[in-house]
Design an enzyme around this catalytic site. Sequence first.
Site, PDB file in Angstrom:
ATOM      1  N   HIS A   1     -12.911  -0.468   3.187  1.00 45.82           N
ATOM      2  CA  HIS A   1     -12.136  -1.370   2.693  1.00 45.82           C
ATOM      3  C   HIS A   1     -13.111  -2.830   3.321  1.00 45.82           C
ATOM      4  CE1 HIS A   1     -10.179  -5.347   2.184  1.00 45.82           C
ATOM      5  NE2 HIS A   1     -10.799  -5.694   3.082  1.00 45.82           N
TER       6      HIS A   1
ATOM      7  N   CYS B   1     -10.146   6.105  -7.147  1.00 46.48           N
ATOM      8  CA  CYS B   1     -11.017   5.869  -6.645  1.00 46.48           C
ATOM      9  C   CYS B   1     -11.512   7.469  -7.140  1.00 46.48           C
ATOM     10  CB  CYS B   1     -10.658   6.478  -5.001  1.00 46.48           C
ATOM     11  SG  CYS B   1     -10.370   5.007  -3.734  1.00 46.48           S
TER      12      CYS B   1
ATOM     13  N   ASN C   1       0.968  -1.436   0.007  1.00 48.00           N
ATOM     14  CA  ASN C   1      -0.005   0.122   0.379  1.00 48.00           C
ATOM     15  C   ASN C   1       1.175   1.711   0.140  1.00 48.00           C
ATOM     16  OD1 ASN C   1      -3.089   1.793   0.551  1.00 48.00           O
ATOM     17  ND2 ASN C   1      -1.689   1.818   1.912  1.00 48.00           N
TER      18      ASN C   1
ATOM     19  N   SER D   1      -0.247  -0.959  -8.489  1.00 45.44           N
ATOM     20  CA  SER D   1       0.226  -1.504  -7.906  1.00 45.44           C
ATOM     21  C   SER D   1       0.046  -3.130  -7.617  1.00 45.44           C
ATOM     22  CB  SER D   1      -2.237  -1.204  -7.734  1.00 45.44           C
ATOM     23  OG  SER D   1      -2.480  -0.601  -7.284  1.00 45.44           O
TER      24      SER D   1
HETATM   25  P1  NAD Z   1      -5.772   6.722   5.255  1.00 44.03           P
HETATM   26  O1  NAD Z   1      -5.543   6.731   6.386  1.00 44.03           O
HETATM   27  O2  NAD Z   1      -5.289   7.604   3.952  1.00 44.03           O
HETATM   28  O3  NAD Z   1      -7.159   7.501   5.571  1.00 44.03           O
HETATM   29  C1  NAD Z   1      -7.928   7.585   6.136  1.00 44.03           C
HETATM   30  C2  NAD Z   1      -8.710   9.148   6.540  1.00 44.03           C
HETATM   31  O4  NAD Z   1      -9.640   9.198   7.042  1.00 44.03           O
HETATM   32  C3  NAD Z   1      -7.429   9.535   7.689  1.00 44.03           C
HETATM   33  O5  NAD Z   1      -6.967  11.525   7.272  1.00 44.03           O
HETATM   34  C4  NAD Z   1      -8.103  10.040   8.902  1.00 44.03           C
HETATM   35  O6  NAD Z   1      -7.612  10.987   9.846  1.00 44.03           O
HETATM   36  C5  NAD Z   1      -9.501  10.026   8.709  1.00 44.03           C
HETATM   37  N1  NAD Z   1     -10.401   9.373   9.628  1.00 44.03           N
HETATM   38  C6  NAD Z   1     -10.673   8.546  10.770  1.00 44.03           C
HETATM   39  N2  NAD Z   1     -12.135   8.732  11.305  1.00 44.03           N
HETATM   40  C7  NAD Z   1     -12.231   9.186  11.028  1.00 44.03           C
HETATM   41  C8  NAD Z   1     -13.932  10.015  11.286  1.00 44.03           C
HETATM   42  N3  NAD Z   1     -14.058   9.599  12.365  1.00 44.03           N
HETATM   43  N4  NAD Z   1     -14.333  10.688  10.978  1.00 44.03           N
HETATM   44  C9  NAD Z   1     -13.821  11.551   9.927  1.00 44.03           C
HETATM   45  N5  NAD Z   1     -12.136  11.257   8.921  1.00 44.03           N
HETATM   46  C10 NAD Z   1     -11.384  10.256   9.563  1.00 44.03           C
HETATM   47  O7  NAD Z   1      -6.578   5.842   4.778  1.00 44.03           O
HETATM   48  P2  NAD Z   1      -6.565   4.868   2.644  1.00 44.03           P
HETATM   49  O8  NAD Z   1      -5.242   4.908   2.500  1.00 44.03           O
HETATM   50  O9  NAD Z   1      -7.351   6.561   2.316  1.00 44.03           O
HETATM   51  O10 NAD Z   1      -7.589   4.272   2.782  1.00 44.03           O
HETATM   52  C11 NAD Z   1      -9.262   4.869   3.555  1.00 44.03           C
HETATM   53  C12 NAD Z   1      -9.541   3.448   2.886  1.00 44.03           C
HETATM   54  O11 NAD Z   1      -9.899   2.823   2.119  1.00 44.03           O
HETATM   55  C13 NAD Z   1      -8.726   1.758   4.159  1.00 44.03           C
HETATM   56  O12 NAD Z   1      -9.784   1.209   4.747  1.00 44.03           O
HETATM   57  C14 NAD Z   1      -8.258   1.477   2.407  1.00 44.03           C
HETATM   58  O13 NAD Z   1      -7.919  -0.099   3.136  1.00 44.03           O
HETATM   59  C15 NAD Z   1      -9.341   1.528   1.879  1.00 44.03           C
HETATM   60  N6  NAD Z   1      -9.199   1.435   0.285  1.00 44.03           N
HETATM   61  C16 NAD Z   1     -10.184   1.332  -0.223  1.00 44.03           C
HETATM   62  C17 NAD Z   1      -9.746   1.109  -1.902  1.00 44.03           C
HETATM   63  C18 NAD Z   1     -11.570   0.797  -2.467  1.00 44.03           C
HETATM   64  O14 NAD Z   1     -10.770   0.691  -3.951  1.00 44.03           O
HETATM   65  N7  NAD Z   1     -12.637   1.100  -2.202  1.00 44.03           N
HETATM   66  C19 NAD Z   1      -8.938   1.793  -2.341  1.00 44.03           C
HETATM   67  C20 NAD Z   1      -7.540   1.942  -1.443  1.00 44.03           C
HETATM   68  C21 NAD Z   1      -8.100   2.223   0.102  1.00 44.03           C
HETATM   69  C1  ARJ Z   2      -8.739  -5.305  -8.240  1.00 48.91           C
HETATM   70  C2  ARJ Z   2      -9.077  -3.134  -6.766  1.00 48.91           C
HETATM   71  C3  ARJ Z   2      -9.804  -3.412  -8.106  1.00 48.91           C
HETATM   72  C4  ARJ Z   2      -9.285  -4.056  -9.025  1.00 48.91           C
HETATM   73  O1  ARJ Z   2      -6.444  -1.843  -4.400  1.00 48.91           O
HETATM   74  C5  ARJ Z   2      -7.624  -0.975  -4.200  1.00 48.91           C
HETATM   75  C6  ARJ Z   2      -7.197  -1.643  -2.583  1.00 48.91           C
HETATM   76  O2  ARJ Z   2      -6.404  -1.179  -1.873  1.00 48.91           O
HETATM   77  C7  ARJ Z   2      -8.563  -2.533  -2.316  1.00 48.91           C
HETATM   78  C8  ARJ Z   2      -9.191  -2.422  -1.315  1.00 48.91           C
HETATM   79  O3  ARJ Z   2      -9.822  -4.198  -0.986  1.00 48.91           O
HETATM   80  C9  ARJ Z   2      -9.477  -2.718  -3.550  1.00 48.91           C
HETATM   81  C10 ARJ Z   2      -8.245  -2.438  -4.380  1.00 48.91           C
HETATM   82  N1  ARJ Z   2      -8.759  -2.649  -6.060  1.00 48.91           N
HETATM   83  C11 ARJ Z   2      -9.416  -1.374  -6.856  1.00 48.91           C
HETATM   84  N2  ARJ Z   2      -9.810  -1.706  -7.443  1.00 48.91           N
HETATM   85  N3  ARJ Z   2      -8.602  -4.454  -5.982  1.00 48.91           N
HETATM   86  N4  ARJ Z   2      -9.683  -5.130  -9.078  1.00 48.91           N
HETATM   87  N5  ARJ Z   2      -9.743  -3.367  -9.882  1.00 48.91           N
END
Ligand code: NAD
Ligand code: ARJ
Length: 469
Positions: A322, A203, A189, A390
Amino acid sequence: MNQPAVTTPATQDFKVADLSLADWGRREIRIAETEMPALMTIREQYRESRPLAGARITGCIHMTIQTAVLIETLIDLGASVRWSSCNIFSTQDHAAAAIAAAGIPVFAWKGETEEEFWWCIEQTVAGPDGWAPNLVLDDGGDLTLLLHEKRPELLDAIHGISEETTTGVHRLQEMLRGGSLRVPAINVNDAVTKSKNDNKYGCRHSLNDAIKRATDHLLAGKQALVVGYGDVGKGSAASLRQEGMIVKVAEIDPLCAMQACMDGYEVVSPYVDGENLGLDSIDRGLLARIDLVVTCTGNIGACDAAMLQTLKPGAVVCNIGHFDSEIDTGYMRRHWHWEEVKPQVHKVYRDSKPDEFDPASRDYLILLSEGRLVNLGNATGHPSRVMDGSFANQVLAQMHLYQGRFAELPAEEKTAALTVSVLPRHLDEEVARYMVEGFGGVITRMTEAQVDYTGVPADGPYKPDDYRY
Ligand code: NAD
Ligand code: ARJ
């Protein structure tokens, strides 16, 4: 006419929704390959030397088209793999079918139950003829958890874990601190070509896509509240602004809140004066104007019961973090009636108890993916160009761990080798270089005089380790 792109496997060491989707999946995989230049360059570079020959990888990451390209890269470099998805809603059934049809053991379909989810993971930690893993590729840490809690005997043969996401890295660091982590891990990450790319720009692409596929709503002119302004929050806010939404941001960290201000967002709190003292402390005036809430904190309770009770009727509520810990869906299930509009889209009626509801009521919220990560539940996640960074890191991390041969180290050397670390910066720069080349970009090389003046090597690393991108 379309030619059949795949052959049907002879054995049945897989479970997918519909094998007949394999040709479609294969055609999309071929397109994705052209959009993943870093991964394909790594394939070319290492295909001959097969650095993963003998590697047996258990993998648990969203079973998408992009993941299919990752899986086939690992195999190209010599590995054998078994695969599951790290989320019940994120599998693309045509991608899973293409992988199964290629004879690769995969256990994943869109819309698994929780029980099926864990069953699928279990199928990937053991296989026919005594197959057992010696490497782990994880996203979020559920596979890592299962190995540590239910199959600890398997850890003896494992050289390490590469972890994809912020939340999974937090879990690994907690295990390391608590002394329960048994094998070393690479934090994929925090490579720049991962979190500063995927979490943010991924995103930006996939959030508005998910909301539009789910609701067919116009987003322009409406008000959004993005909770969390880390990497994912930054991309998510941009995604909604790009659609013409009026975006507000909630943060707990003054540094990220400052960045939101500087990026031109209004920083607000769902709670009066920022103090969460329950329902009485809700800023009702604010929440009554919010048309969309997106949580991106990786925390619990980012959209809690008091917020859910006071949001504008008809508001869309979703999470892109996540785990499904961010929106209090437990409260919604206990108190309100859920009507499924279509898979991964629910109207949740706040004026109706479970199983009693008036379809004419307008007092509902639209909940996407039952609070699970919306971009993979309601859309297809990040695009290949983004996942290229990634997954190139994932492949390099697997190679690094396999070279380290942790499982074969003498016991006295193991303690020092038990770390959660990022790959060396020069590998991050290498992945970035391939990605830039893929865009047709041209990177400037410093002159000798510039190298002398700055003291920065012409071939990198270009920044100190603590530089914040
Ligand atoms: P990060 O630590 O960079 O950001 C999270 C932010 O949330 C921080 O700035 C923190 O201060 C803030 N925060 C925490 N609690 C809070 C609250 N109660 N109210 C307001 N703000 C709050 O983390 P990130 O890399 O942005 O990842 C966030 C989540 O998304 C993780 O669970 C990560 O695994 C996931 N993620 C999802 C995807 C996807 O494709 N959906 C991709 C990457 C990461
Ligand atoms: C597979 C994906 C895709 C995609 O890298 C991203 C991350 O941190 C995960 C949190 O669970 C989701 C992951 N991600 C986002 N898009 N993994 N295929 N197309």
